[in-house]
Design an enzyme around this catalytic site. Structure first.
Site, PDB file in Angstrom:
ATOM      1  N   CYS A   1      -0.278 -16.375 -13.302  1.00  0.00           N
ATOM      2  CA  CYS A   1      -0.194 -14.908 -13.290  1.00  0.00           C
ATOM      3  C   CYS A   1       0.342 -14.499 -11.918  1.00  0.00           C
ATOM      4  CB  CYS A   1      -1.542 -14.262 -13.594  1.00  0.00           C
ATOM      5  SG  CYS A   1      -2.762 -14.455 -12.279  1.00  0.00           S
TER       6      CYS A   1
ATOM      7  N   CYS B   1      -5.974  -2.991  -8.960  1.00  0.00           N
ATOM      8  CA  CYS B   1      -4.623  -2.418  -8.946  1.00  0.00           C
ATOM      9  C   CYS B   1      -3.576  -3.494  -8.681  1.00  0.00           C
ATOM     10  CB  CYS B   1      -4.526  -1.327  -7.885  1.00  0.00           C
ATOM     11  SG  CYS B   1      -5.515   0.138  -8.247  1.00  0.00           S
TER      12      CYS B   1
ATOM     13  N   LYS C   1      -6.215   0.170   8.867  1.00  0.00           N
ATOM     14  CA  LYS C   1      -6.049   1.417   8.120  1.00  0.00           C
ATOM     15  C   LYS C   1      -6.772   2.581   8.789  1.00  0.00           C
ATOM     16  CE  LYS C   1      -5.205  -0.333   3.460  1.00  0.00           C
ATOM     17  NZ  LYS C   1      -5.686  -0.374   2.063  1.00  0.00           N
TER      18      LYS C   1
ATOM     19  N   ASN D   1       0.820  -1.220   0.000  1.00  0.00           N
ATOM     20  CA  ASN D   1       0.000   0.000   0.000  1.00  0.00           C
ATOM     21  C   ASN D   1       0.854   1.270   0.000  1.00  0.00           C
ATOM     22  OD1 ASN D   1      -2.220  -1.507   2.454  1.00  0.00           O
ATOM     23  ND2 ASN D   1      -2.313  -1.669   0.236  1.00  0.00           N
ATOM     24  N   LEU D   2       2.077   1.175   0.526  1.00  0.00           N
ATOM     25  CA  LEU D   2       2.845   2.373   0.858  1.00  0.00           C
ATOM     26  C   LEU D   2       3.297   3.153  -0.368  1.00  0.00           C
ATOM     27  CD1 LEU D   2       5.003   0.917   3.774  1.00  0.00           C
ATOM     28  CD2 LEU D   2       2.761   2.023   3.878  1.00  0.00           C
TER      29      LEU D   2
END
Length: 485
Positions: free
Chosen positions: A442, A292, A190, A174-175
């Protein structure tokens, strides 16, 4: 005559990475037919089995929505530009409590006058505008890539109360973009990390946290006491849920979405015009739009789009400027190009139209196709990394098909891998041997599952195994020298 079709990032997998394709056509329908003929793997992403344009793909000609023209029969002139916009997700007051008469607004302390002095000397904001911000309540759905700049800039701007909805934990991946969290926050909820950061920016802000998933059961109760909702979600069920709840409660919905290098922003407010369903009546099928984690994202992109959302929110709260009502702002960070597209309220919209058919919150996972009966979909056969290692030891020439992009293969790959990107898998299936088992790989197992389904639908007869949890599981359970990402 020659026209140019602009290909969004999400569909470039199927056009060999091209962002622009020139075709010869006189109408929009002809242009899209030519495009699909050039890139056959793109066909099902644009058209239904009945050859009609899919409802989650919007088409603009020179920035005009073809639904406001002649649809697929819209004529084209030489050098026209056709733009595909698939789902990814003024001047007057927004009608919120924050914009009411100044007599009801809280006064500013001397410390606040100093803190917000650069706002106060703007005539468009001034003391009254800052008092409106102090009096305002904004709910931010998600504290990730979009929610991070939203929360930080709204806190810095002096919004009195910020509500945060999130149930996730901070992960190291996430950073790169979720700047409200830091390295020391990895593993923390979070919502706790975000609250700490907001308080460090502006201790005057009242932070209300909802450590929960937003659902049809709790959305109306959570949203009802806020003036504006800022949508920082990353999935379609929640996006449609937020939209519908805002319509029912008559709240403005500040929308943003991001993917790879592209972003979208708008303000959906049924009282002023279009809602999200007017733009995208239906979501794309599950898995068609990568997350993402699967498709990647430029770290600064959600910062840019989140800041646009924060800007729109502030205008709504103050009751000034020109909010993005009935406009869709499309941004390409790689080309540094903004486009503004016109939206129109759909009189047939099922939630905000003239005769709405949706009058209460529904099951949004079912609506988005995430709850299909198991007998409707043939299950995909999976293999774990440990099982694959045993199989590979027995047969070093095992057929392994990696459907990631070439730049991802450079990070790490399995031995004897044959690389065929997802967008090419159907038209290159002759390179596979149906007489041998094939393991499809993948990053995390989602895109490879899409490849398996695409091969099956095209008639491939060989046995296909999907590597469960992708190459990252191989790095975890078999070979730690393979990089995780």
């Amino acid at each position: 005559m020659s026209v140019t079709i602009l290909i969004p990032t999400a569909l470039r997998l199927f056009t060999d990475g091209l962002s622009e394709v020139s075709v010869e056509a006189d109408t929009v329908g002809g242009a899209l037919t030519e495009l699909a003929a050039k890139y056959t793997d793109l066909q099902k992403h644009l058209f239904t089995d009945n050859k009609t344009l899919r409802s989650f793909v919007n088409v603009y000609v020179n920035e005009e929505d073809i639904r406001q023209k002649n649809g697929m029969e819209t004529p084209l002139a030489a050098n026209d530009t056709v733009m595909l916009i698939p789902s990814i997700a003024g001047g007057s007051s927004a009608g919120t409590e924050a914009a009411r008469d100044s007599i009801d607004l809280p006064n500013l302390t001397q410390d606040e006058i100093t803190r917000y002095s650069r706002h106060l000397i703007l005539p468009e904001v001034g003391v009254i505008g800052q008092r409106k911000l102090k009096n305002s309540r904004v709910l931010i759905i998600g504290t990730g890539g979009l929610g991070a700049p939203l929360a930080m800039y709204l806190a810095a701007a002096g919004v009195g109360t910020l509500g945060l909805v999130d149930f996730d934990f901070v992960d190291e991946s996430n950073l790169q973009r979720q700047i409200i969290h830091g390295t020391r926050d990895v593993g923390r909820p979070k919502i706790a990390s975000a609250k700490d950061r907001i308080k460090s920016i502006n201790p005057n802000v009242n932070v209300i946290t909802f450590d929960t998933r937003l659902t049809s059961q709790n959305a109306l109760e959570i949203i009802k006491d806020f003036d504006v909702v800022a949508d920082g979600t990353d999935n379609f069920p929640t996006r449609y849920l937020v939209n519908d709840a805002c319509v029912f409660l008559n709240k403005p919905n500040v929308y943003g979405s991001v993917f790879r290098f592209e972003g979208q922003a708008s303000v959906f407010y049924a009282e002023k015009g279009a809602c999200y369903r007017c733009l995208y009546p239906e979501p794309p099928p599950p898995g068609m739009v990568p997350s993402c984690a699967e498709g990647g994202i430029l770290g600064v992109l959600p910062g840019i789009v989140g800041c646009i959302q924060a800007n729109e929110t502030i205008k709504l709260l103050i009751g000034g400027g020109e909010p993005l009502f009935n406009r869709l702002l499309v941004f390409d960070a790689w080309k540094m190009r903004f486009r503004e597209l016109k939206l129109a309220k759909d009189p047939n919209c099922p939630v905000c139209g003239t005769h709405p058919t949706i009058k209460e919150l529904i099951d949004y996972e079912e609506f988005c196709g995430l709850k299909k009966p198991t007998d409707d979909v043939q299950p995909i056969e999976e293999i774990t990394a440990v099982e694959l290692k045993k199989l590979f030891d027995q047969n070093p020439n095992l057929q392994i098909i990696d459907v990631r992009q070439p730049h991802e293969l450079a990070i790490g790959k399995l031995p004897n891998t044959k690389a065929i990107p997802l967008g090419q898998i159907v038209r290159r299936q002759s390179e596979l041997d149906p007489g041998q088992d094939a393991v499809v790989v993948c990053k995390v197992g989602v895109v490879s599952a899409m490849a398996v389904r695409a091969l099956r639908e095209s008639g491939y007869t060989g046995r296909l195994l999907n590597l469960k949890d992708g190459i990252n599981s191989w790095a975890n359970d078999v070979d730690p020298s393979i990089a995780k990402y």
